[in-house]
Design an enzyme around this catalytic site. Structure first.
Site, PDB file in Angstrom:
ATOM      1  N   GLY A  88      31.387  10.451 -19.702  1.00 12.21           N
ATOM      2  CA  GLY A  88      31.438  11.847 -20.112  1.00 12.21           C
ATOM      3  C   GLY A  88      32.884  12.288 -20.114  1.00 12.21           C
ATOM      4  O   GLY A  88      33.756  11.565 -20.600  1.00 12.21           O
ATOM      5  N   SER A 121      32.947   4.236 -18.837  1.00 11.52           N
ATOM      6  CA  SER A 121      33.750   5.257 -19.508  1.00 11.52           C
ATOM      7  C   SER A 121      34.467   6.111 -18.459  1.00 11.52           C
ATOM      8  O   SER A 121      35.327   5.613 -17.746  1.00 11.52           O
ATOM      9  CB  SER A 121      32.861   6.090 -20.430  1.00 11.52           C
ATOM     10  OG  SER A 121      33.629   6.975 -21.229  1.00 11.52           O
ATOM     11  N   ALA A 122      34.132   7.389 -18.326  1.00  9.03           N
ATOM     12  CA  ALA A 122      34.766   8.233 -17.315  1.00  9.03           C
ATOM     13  C   ALA A 122      34.579   7.655 -15.913  1.00  9.03           C
ATOM     14  O   ALA A 122      35.484   7.720 -15.071  1.00  9.03           O
ATOM     15  CB  ALA A 122      34.203   9.646 -17.377  1.00  9.03           C
ATOM     16  N   HIS A 158      37.098   2.341 -23.959  1.00 15.53           N
ATOM     17  CA  HIS A 158      36.889   2.652 -25.386  1.00 15.53           C
ATOM     18  C   HIS A 158      38.106   2.262 -26.223  1.00 15.53           C
ATOM     19  O   HIS A 158      38.415   2.914 -27.229  1.00 15.53           O
ATOM     20  CB  HIS A 158      36.584   4.137 -25.601  1.00 15.53           C
ATOM     21  CG  HIS A 158      35.406   4.662 -24.856  1.00 15.53           C
ATOM     22  ND1 HIS A 158      34.112   4.294 -25.158  1.00 15.53           N
ATOM     23  CD2 HIS A 158      35.328   5.542 -23.828  1.00 15.53           C
ATOM     24  CE1 HIS A 158      33.284   4.936 -24.342  1.00 15.53           C
ATOM     25  NE2 HIS A 158      33.999   5.684 -23.526  1.00 15.53           N
ATOM     26  N   GLU A 193      34.894  -1.834 -26.496  1.00 15.50           N
ATOM     27  CA  GLU A 193      33.479  -1.548 -26.320  1.00 15.50           C
ATOM     28  C   GLU A 193      32.712  -2.850 -26.068  1.00 15.50           C
ATOM     29  O   GLU A 193      33.023  -3.901 -26.634  1.00 15.50           O
ATOM     30  CB  GLU A 193      32.908  -0.852 -27.561  1.00 15.50           C
ATOM     31  CG  GLU A 193      33.671   0.412 -27.969  1.00 15.50           C
ATOM     32  CD  GLU A 193      33.568   1.533 -26.948  1.00 15.50           C
ATOM     33  OE1 GLU A 193      33.997   1.330 -25.796  1.00 15.50           O
ATOM     34  OE2 GLU A 193      33.073   2.610 -27.308  1.00 15.50           O
TER      35      GLU A 193
END
Length: 241
Positions: A88, A121-122, A158, A193
């Site tokens: 997020g 991700s985050a 990413h 990814e």
């Protein structure tokens, strides 16, 4: 210490959450006999926290509860068999970790009780020393607070080295090179990814479901494309394959 640091959560909209890492995650869960996990969903701004927990329950085959379902966030982490930190917005996530008292709680759980940490991700970004190599916008006027520091090197999830036609701004490579120029003593691992780093019993491994490389950025050196973790040996305290 056991860490799974994933670039992203899904490879497609209809794919299961963390699906591309399921073989390794399921093996770890089975080996440890884990029956439940605690999800830290603070990075999710526009999604439903409970829906994310339900997706993870299905994907991992265990009960997943959100951190806010417990008496306090710290109590949730103190009881956790497994810690999940969602993707997020990294800025919001890191600020909420500090405001909720979870920085020290998660550090102790992972380092002292050997609770596995899975972040994507985050959630991957905040496992490093700081969030300065996130791609996210600072949606709150907050200072750059230290992150969890579980992994000693900055990560850029990413990662994409494509240059879109007509785009006149800096490429990702240029931005990461800028970071290293301003911070010459620091390095950045850029994860594509479908790839992740796994720390297990003081050993570091790299996985890519697409068989792709990761990039290593260091000041004054050419960008290095790597398919194993040997190049990281001088940078991390873990054994590398």
């Amino acid at each position: 210490m056991e860490l799974f640091l994933l670039s992203n959560g899904k490879l497609a909209d209809d794919a299961p959450l963390l699906g591309y890492a399921q073989p390794q995650l399921h093996a770890m869960i089975a080996q440890r006999g884990i029956r439940s996990a605690v999800l830290v969903p603070y990075a999710i701004i526009r999604g439903d926290h409970q829906q994310r927990a339900d997706e993870l329950s299905t994907s991992l085959g265990i009960e997943v509860r959100c951190v806010q379902d417990f008496a306090t966030p710290v109590a949730a982490i103190e009881q956790a068999e497994l810690i999940l930190v969602s993707g997020g917005n990294t800025w919001l996530l890191n600020q909420m970790l500090h405001e909720s008292g979870l920085i020290v709680a998660i550090q102790r759980a992972v380092r002292e009780r050997n609770v596995p940490y899975i972040g994507w991700s985050a959630g991957c970004n905040v496992a490093t020393p700081s969030i300065r190599t996130t791609n996210d916008m600072p949606v709150r006027s907050s200072v750059v607070l230290p992150a969890l520091g579980l992994f000693p090197v900055q990560i850029n999830p990413h990662y994409l080295d494509a240059h879109a036609s007509g785009h006149m701004g800096e490429t990702r490579d240029e931005r990461l090179a800028e970071f290293c120029a301003v911070n010459p003593d620091e390095s950045v691992i850029a994860l594509r990814e479908g790839s992740f780093l796994h720390v297990h019993e003081n050993q570091l491994c790299y996985f890519s479901v697409r068989g792709e490389d990761f990039k290593l950025f260091r000041h004054g050196r050419p960008i290095q494309a790597c398919r194993d973790t040997a190049a990281l040996q001088p940078l991390v305290p873990f054994r590398c394959d």
